[in-house]
Design a protein around this motif. Structure first.
Motif, PDB file in Angstrom:
ATOM      1  N   GLY A   1     -10.694   1.827   9.327  1.00 53.16           N
ATOM      2  CA  GLY A   1     -11.360   1.158   8.537  1.00 53.16           C
ATOM      3  C   GLY A   1     -10.207  -0.287   8.027  1.00 53.16           C
ATOM      4  O   GLY A   1     -10.520  -1.173   8.018  1.00 53.16           O
ATOM      5  N   GLN A   2      -9.252   0.792   7.690  1.00 55.12           N
ATOM      6  CA  GLN A   2      -9.042  -0.438   7.037  1.00 55.12           C
ATOM      7  C   GLN A   2      -8.003  -1.394   8.160  1.00 55.12           C
ATOM      8  O   GLN A   2      -7.729  -2.451   7.974  1.00 55.12           O
ATOM      9  N   LEU A   3      -7.604  -1.319   9.325  1.00 53.82           N
ATOM     10  CA  LEU A   3      -7.080  -1.925  10.233  1.00 53.82           C
ATOM     11  C   LEU A   3      -8.033  -2.743  10.877  1.00 53.82           C
ATOM     12  O   LEU A   3      -7.952  -3.409  11.203  1.00 53.82           O
TER      13      LEU A   3
ATOM     14  N   GLY B   1     -12.071  14.529   3.318  1.00 57.23           N
ATOM     15  CA  GLY B   1     -10.567  15.251   3.416  1.00 57.23           C
ATOM     16  C   GLY B   1      -8.727  14.121   3.593  1.00 57.23           C
ATOM     17  O   GLY B   1      -9.303  12.397   2.970  1.00 57.23           O
ATOM     18  N   VAL B   2      -8.663  15.437   2.493  1.00 53.52           N
ATOM     19  CA  VAL B   2      -6.970  14.456   2.104  1.00 53.52           C
ATOM     20  C   VAL B   2      -6.470  13.086   2.421  1.00 53.52           C
ATOM     21  O   VAL B   2      -6.168  12.839   2.408  1.00 53.52           O
ATOM     22  N   ALA B   3      -6.655  13.966   4.099  1.00 55.51           N
ATOM     23  CA  ALA B   3      -5.819  13.318   5.291  1.00 55.51           C
ATOM     24  C   ALA B   3      -6.166  12.295   5.715  1.00 55.51           C
ATOM     25  O   ALA B   3      -7.577  12.664   5.896  1.00 55.51           O
ATOM     26  N   SER B   4      -6.116  10.829   5.509  1.00 55.48           N
ATOM     27  CA  SER B   4      -7.336   9.634   5.637  1.00 55.48           C
ATOM     28  C   SER B   4      -7.002   9.843   7.436  1.00 55.48           C
ATOM     29  O   SER B   4      -6.411   9.681   7.954  1.00 55.48           O
ATOM     30  N   THR B   5      -7.923   9.168   7.805  1.00 59.42           N
ATOM     31  CA  THR B   5      -8.282   9.194   8.964  1.00 59.42           C
ATOM     32  C   THR B   5      -9.513   7.780   9.575  1.00 59.42           C
ATOM     33  O   THR B   5      -9.147   6.844   9.727  1.00 59.42           O
TER      34      THR B   5
ATOM     35  N   LEU C   1       3.203  11.250   9.837  1.00 59.24           N
ATOM     36  CA  LEU C   1       2.729  11.955   8.322  1.00 59.24           C
ATOM     37  C   LEU C   1       1.401  13.094   8.465  1.00 59.24           C
ATOM     38  O   LEU C   1       1.409  13.545   7.681  1.00 59.24           O
ATOM     39  N   LYS C   2       0.577  12.097   9.641  1.00 57.86           N
ATOM     40  CA  LYS C   2      -0.605  13.353   9.526  1.00 57.86           C
ATOM     41  C   LYS C   2      -0.228  14.712  10.100  1.00 57.86           C
ATOM     42  O   LYS C   2      -0.977  15.796   9.155  1.00 57.86           O
ATOM     43  N   ILE C   3       0.722  15.231  10.468  1.00 59.25           N
ATOM     44  CA  ILE C   3       1.694  16.340  11.224  1.00 59.25           C
ATOM     45  C   ILE C   3       1.969  17.547   9.605  1.00 59.25           C
ATOM     46  O   ILE C   3       1.270  18.200   9.258  1.00 59.25           O
ATOM     47  N   LYS C   4       2.713  16.574   9.257  1.00 62.25           N
ATOM     48  CA  LYS C   4       3.217  16.502   8.096  1.00 62.25           C
ATOM     49  C   LYS C   4       2.565  16.896   7.162  1.00 62.25           C
ATOM     50  O   LYS C   4       3.009  18.856   6.244  1.00 62.25           O
ATOM     51  N   GLU C   5       1.742  16.165   6.387  1.00 62.81           N
ATOM     52  CA  GLU C   5       0.553  16.690   4.967  1.00 62.81           C
ATOM     53  C   GLU C   5      -0.842  17.760   5.491  1.00 62.81           C
ATOM     54  O   GLU C   5      -0.517  17.996   4.477  1.00 62.81           O
ATOM     55  N   ILE C   6      -0.873  17.457   6.710  1.00 61.75           N
ATOM     56  CA  ILE C   6      -1.925  19.112   6.877  1.00 61.75           C
ATOM     57  C   ILE C   6      -1.177  20.325   7.629  1.00 61.75           C
ATOM     58  O   ILE C   6      -1.915  21.599   7.667  1.00 61.75           O
TER      59      ILE C   6
ATOM     60  N   ALA D   1       0.830  -0.978   0.250  1.00 62.20           N
ATOM     61  CA  ALA D   1       0.180  -0.429  -0.046  1.00 62.20           C
ATOM     62  C   ALA D   1       1.066   0.788   0.026  1.00 62.20           C
ATOM     63  O   ALA D   1       2.242   1.484  -0.079  1.00 62.20           O
ATOM     64  N   CYS D   2       0.492   2.684   0.092  1.00 58.85           N
ATOM     65  CA  CYS D   2       0.735   3.470  -0.200  1.00 58.85           C
ATOM     66  C   CYS D   2       0.282   4.308   1.070  1.00 58.85           C
ATOM     67  O   CYS D   2      -0.847   3.917   1.834  1.00 58.85           O
ATOM     68  N   GLY D   3       1.042   5.385   1.750  1.00 63.20           N
ATOM     69  CA  GLY D   3       0.830   6.342   2.719  1.00 63.20           C
ATOM     70  C   GLY D   3       0.468   5.807   3.668  1.00 63.20           C
ATOM     71  O   GLY D   3       0.787   4.915   4.450  1.00 63.20           O
ATOM     72  N   THR D   4      -0.959   6.250   4.440  1.00 65.30           N
ATOM     73  CA  THR D   4      -1.662   6.019   5.595  1.00 65.30           C
ATOM     74  C   THR D   4      -2.071   4.166   5.666  1.00 65.30           C
ATOM     75  O   THR D   4      -2.002   3.582   6.655  1.00 65.30           O
ATOM     76  N   ALA D   5      -2.236   4.010   4.275  1.00 62.66           N
ATOM     77  CA  ALA D   5      -2.457   2.815   4.012  1.00 62.66           C
ATOM     78  C   ALA D   5      -1.450   1.830   4.031  1.00 62.66           C
ATOM     79  O   ALA D   5      -1.876   0.694   4.927  1.00 62.66           O
ATOM     80  N   TYR D   6      -0.398   1.937   3.676  1.00 64.38           N
ATOM     81  CA  TYR D   6       1.026   1.356   4.298  1.00 64.38           C
ATOM     82  C   TYR D   6       0.987   1.332   5.732  1.00 64.38           C
ATOM     83  O   TYR D   6       1.411   0.298   6.202  1.00 64.38           O
TER      84      TYR D   6
ATOM     85  N   VAL E   1      -4.016  -2.994  -0.494  1.00 58.94           N
ATOM     86  CA  VAL E   1      -4.832  -2.211   0.839  1.00 58.94           C
ATOM     87  C   VAL E   1      -5.072  -0.281   0.281  1.00 58.94           C
ATOM     88  O   VAL E   1      -3.641   0.188   0.046  1.00 58.94           O
ATOM     89  N   SER E   2      -6.242  -0.485   0.195  1.00 60.23           N
ATOM     90  CA  SER E   2      -6.380   1.827  -0.474  1.00 60.23           C
ATOM     91  C   SER E   2      -7.391   1.582  -0.290  1.00 60.23           C
ATOM     92  O   SER E   2      -9.146   1.155  -0.624  1.00 60.23           O
ATOM     93  N   GLN E   3      -7.633   3.197   0.588  1.00 62.38           N
ATOM     94  CA  GLN E   3      -9.264   3.654   0.705  1.00 62.38           C
ATOM     95  C   GLN E   3      -9.210   3.573  -0.910  1.00 62.38           C
ATOM     96  O   GLN E   3     -10.982   3.323  -1.762  1.00 62.38           O
ATOM     97  N   SER E   4      -8.887   4.492  -1.696  1.00 63.27           N
ATOM     98  CA  SER E   4      -9.734   4.869  -3.142  1.00 63.27           C
ATOM     99  C   SER E   4      -9.838   3.899  -4.429  1.00 63.27           C
ATOM    100  O   SER E   4     -10.555   3.542  -4.548  1.00 63.27           O
ATOM    101  N   GLY E   5      -9.015   2.706  -4.289  1.00 62.15           N
ATOM    102  CA  GLY E   5      -8.781   1.833  -5.108  1.00 62.15           C
ATOM    103  C   GLY E   5      -8.588   1.447  -5.770  1.00 62.15           C
ATOM    104  O   GLY E   5      -8.220   1.390  -6.783  1.00 62.15           O
ATOM    105  N   GLU E   6      -7.778   3.550  -6.649  1.00 60.98           N
ATOM    106  CA  GLU E   6      -7.590   4.016  -7.985  1.00 60.98           C
ATOM    107  C   GLU E   6      -5.908   4.285  -7.506  1.00 60.98           C
ATOM    108  O   GLU E   6      -5.649   4.717  -8.808  1.00 60.98           O
ATOM    109  N   THR E   7      -5.155   3.835  -6.645  1.00 64.34           N
ATOM    110  CA  THR E   7      -4.282   4.680  -6.707  1.00 64.34           C
ATOM    111  C   THR E   7      -2.745   3.864  -7.117  1.00 64.34           C
ATOM    112  O   THR E   7      -2.813   2.619  -7.309  1.00 64.34           O
ATOM    113  N   ALA E   8      -2.348   4.637  -8.351  1.00 63.27           N
ATOM    114  CA  ALA E   8      -1.663   3.680  -9.209  1.00 63.27           C
ATOM    115  C   ALA E   8      -0.324   2.630  -8.386  1.00 63.27           C
ATOM    116  O   ALA E   8      -0.246   2.055  -8.634  1.00 63.27           O
TER     117      ALA E   8
HETATM  118  O1  M6R Z   1      -6.123   5.619  -1.766  1.00 64.65           O
HETATM  119  P1  M6R Z   1      -5.306   5.316  -0.985  1.00 64.65           P
HETATM  120  O2  M6R Z   1      -5.910   4.404   0.703  1.00 64.65           O
HETATM  121  O3  M6R Z   1      -4.854   4.064  -1.643  1.00 64.65           O
HETATM  122  O4  M6R Z   1      -3.916   5.846  -1.347  1.00 64.65           O
HETATM  123  C1  M6R Z   1      -2.854   6.118  -0.205  1.00 64.65           C
HETATM  124  C2  M6R Z   1      -1.812   7.390  -0.204  1.00 64.65           C
HETATM  125  O5  M6R Z   1      -2.058   8.390  -0.767  1.00 64.65           O
HETATM  126  C3  M6R Z   1      -2.710   8.137   1.236  1.00 64.65           C
HETATM  127  O6  M6R Z   1      -3.656   7.332   2.610  1.00 64.65           O
HETATM  128  C4  M6R Z   1      -2.130   8.957   1.649  1.00 64.65           C
HETATM  129  O7  M6R Z   1      -0.824   9.574   2.446  1.00 64.65           O
HETATM  130  C5  M6R Z   1      -2.864   9.610   2.703  1.00 64.65           C
HETATM  131  N1  M6R Z   1      -2.815  11.174   2.272  1.00 64.65           N
HETATM  132  C6  M6R Z   1      -3.066  10.215   4.349  1.00 64.65           C
HETATM  133  O8  M6R Z   1      -3.595  10.269   4.760  1.00 64.65           O
END
Ligand code: M6R
Length: 624
Positions: free
Chosen positions: A423-425, A414-418, A501-506, A317-322, A363-370
């Protein structure tokens, strides 16, 4: 990575397009634009460098006259700086063909050279503009006597020109085009970028994601890679890139558009933090008891035997999902099962080494992360089975995976995933519990205890959220700090990463998450007097070690905030505490992340940052 909208039907074109763009701004928001065909079949084009609000103002000041068709776009720059010239829609030389695009045209330089040699004039630095000019070329090559033909008679010509243009493109694209001479039809195509069509009554919609048109219709058709759509106000035809007609059935989306509104909160992020108990509850509902039973297995298509057969579990996964994946790795290892977690973007070569019998959990919230989609295709090519954990029904990931486990969090704006992280956990805890039960790592009694403890989590999340005012006050005290450290160990180490990550991104301030034991191997050198350090230290088998690491940091001047429970508060010496309700150590990440999300939120609020749309980011990263 950008957002696309398209509309054909009534006389509310610009309204629908702009409203849709507002809902898609999470996909990118550095510039935006719309194009529509007016009652005299002329092109109306408005673009701005900046947000959709500015575009809306411009459109109000200079409205289009009598338009029934148009496309819109909100951009996250890849080729060419964010500017009005580079904003979509893009046009051909005749200003008759208009295109919006999400993705990257990898061969655009070759195409552009040929088009320049043929006399085309370019107005932007984007890869997208080539598409409008190629369509123009293809229209010319079809030698049609446009003037002698009615607009509807031009539809097959436009379709063929578009189809041939698409065949010339390499890379990834979701694109939509309108030809002003033929305003009864919008064309759309998809390859490796999401695109969905909405079916209304006497009107139809196109968008990168359903939230753009949910308030108008919930009946949708998702385009697959290699598919085209010809969208008219009273019907839609689907084709392959080769022009073969396809029969596609609509599905009905269960979300409603108010689920995506702010509901009285100042920001989507805060609303979504407060929706986390529901997100976990919905994800667990009906899937937990009895562990090792058939509910989840029926949904996944797994049998207990299959669960016993997998040689290892590889999370990607990437980012928060990772970070959710890292917790997953810890859980599986805790039960004595082989598990690994990697960034999807760093997985390419490792995919080839996957042992036979590996289960890849993407694992991906959007299911579209390239990056994640690419890693999945590599894993599948290596012979692994892929299980998707995603929040987005019909997303590309669900179609690429062998098995799908949905999180049921509702839309996350929100761009910052919470809440999507929670839900992923929850989904990962479900999976780990089922695997552990099927493989004999949890006996019946322990499986029941595991399930019971997990079912208590939504209530404990609510209790944790009651600490919001305290957390906000602590955060405000640090709002001018320029550096933050987050430390923890074992199953909470990923939570330290997530807090940073949350502090950095927002908030755009520097923050680092470290494995507490690693601090003394180098990072401790950066500690200065008064540096904020957040230690995630609930009761656990590693508590004494974390408490020792906190002492080491304090001795070098760190100002420590400890995330504890009542028992661990007695062990960890900090200047401030956030006290969480007690749960079994294995489940603590589901609670300990919440104060860190709130802490980041209130720091960003004090700094007056654009919390839901942080600079340089987009919600869904559909480029690699
Ligand atoms: O849609 P995804 O779960 O695949 O997205 C993965 C990351 O781009 C995403 O979690 C990103 O790190 C968030 N902005 C973190 O808050």
């Amino acid at each position: 990575m950008c957002g696309i909208t398209g509309y054909i039907g009534g006389n509310k074109t610009t309204e629908v397009l702009i409203d849709g763009l507002k809902r898609l701004e999470y996909r990118g928001y550095d510039s935006c634009g719309i194009a529509a065909v007016d009652s005299k079949n002329s092109l109306y084009l408005k673009r701005v460098s900046g947000r959709v609000d500015a575009l809306e103002k411009l459109v109000r000041e200079e409205p289009v006259k009598g338009s029934h068709v148009g496309v819109g776009h909100t951009r996250w720059a890849t080729h060419g700086a964010p500017s009005e010239d580079n904003a979509h829609p893009h046009t051909d030389c005749t200003m008759q063909v208009v295109v919006v695009h999400n993705g990257i045209i990898e061969n655009y330089l070759d195409l552009k050279d040929k088009l320049l040699a043929a006399g085309h004039k370019f107005k932007s630095e984007t890869d997208t503009e080539v598409i409008a000019h190629i369509i123009e070329e293809k229209l010319k090559s079809l030698h049609v006597q446009e003037k002698a033909m009615r607009a509807d008679m031009l539809e097959p010509v436009f379709f063929e020109a578009f189809r041939r243009a698409v065949a010339d493109l390499r890379g990834s694209f979701a694109l939509s085009a309108v030809w002003a001479k033929c305003p009864g039809m919008i064309l759309a195509a998809r390859l490796h970028s999401p695109l969905v069509v909405g079916l209304g009554k006497g009107e139809n919609f196109i968008a990168s994601d359903v939230s753009a048109f949910l308030k108008h219709t919930k009946r949708v058709v998702f385009l697959n890679d290699g598919e085209l759509a010809a969208v008219r106000k009273d019907g839609i035809d689907f084709y392959t890139f080769q022009g073969k007609k396809l029969a596609k059935e609509p599905v009905t989306i269960q979300w409603d558009s108010t689920m995506a509104e702010k509901g009285g909160y100042k920001h989507f992020m805060l609303k979504e933090i407060h929706e986390q108990a529901g997100a976990v509850e919905n994800t667990l509902r009906g899937r937990l008891l009895p562990l090792g039973g058939d509910a989840l297995k029926a949904e996944l298509g797994f049998t207990a035997e299959a669960m016993r057969g997998f040689s290892l579990v590889q999370f990607i996964a990437c980012g928060t999902a990772y970070h959710a994946c890292l917790v997953g790795r810890g859980l599986f290892e805790n039960f004595g099962m082989n598990a690994y977690a990697d960034f999807a973007s760093e997985f390419t070569d490792r995919a080839k080494l996957l042992a036979g019998g590996a289960l890849v959990v993407a694992v991906s919230q959007s299911g579209e992360t390239a990056d994640t989609l690419f890693a999945v295709s590599e894993a599948r090519a290596a012979g692994a089975k892929v299980l998707a954990i995603t929040n987005t029904v019909g997303s590309t990931l669900t179609r690429e995976a062998d098995y799908v486990l949905y999180t049921h969090c509702g839309p996350e704006i929100g761009v910052a995933s919470t809440k999507a992280f929670l839900g992923q956990l929850a989904a990962i805890y479900l999976l780990a519990g089922h695997f552990a039960a099927a493989r004999g790592h949890l006996d019946k009694t322990d499986a029941r205890r595991y399930a019971e403890e997990l079912l208590k989590i939504p209530r404990l999340i609510e209790e944790t959220l009651e600490k919001e005012a305290e957390i906000a006050a602590i955060a405000r005290g640090f709002s001018s700090s320029e550096h933050f450290l987050f430390i923890s160990r074992h199953i909470n180490f990923p939570i330290a990463l997530e807090g940073a990550l949350k502090i950095k991104e927002i908030s755009y301030v520097h923050a680092e998450g470290y494995a507490a034991g690693e601090m003394k191997h180098g990072p401790i050198a950066i500690i200065y007097k008064g540096m904020p350090l957040l230690a995630v230290a609930p009761s656990s088998r590693v508590l004494a070690l974390v408490a020792g690491n906190v002492e080491e940091a304090k001795a070098r001047g760190a100002d420590v905030v400890a995330i504890v429970d009542e028992a661990s508060q007695k062990v960890v010496k900090a200047s401030r505490y956030i006290v969480l309700p007690r749960t079994d150590e294995l489940f603590t990440p589901l609670l300990s992340v919440i104060p860190l999300q709130l802490f980041a939120y209130y720091i960003a609020l004090a700094k007056n940052c654009d919390i839901d749309k942080p600079r340089n980011l987009a919600k869904s990263v559909t480029v690699r």
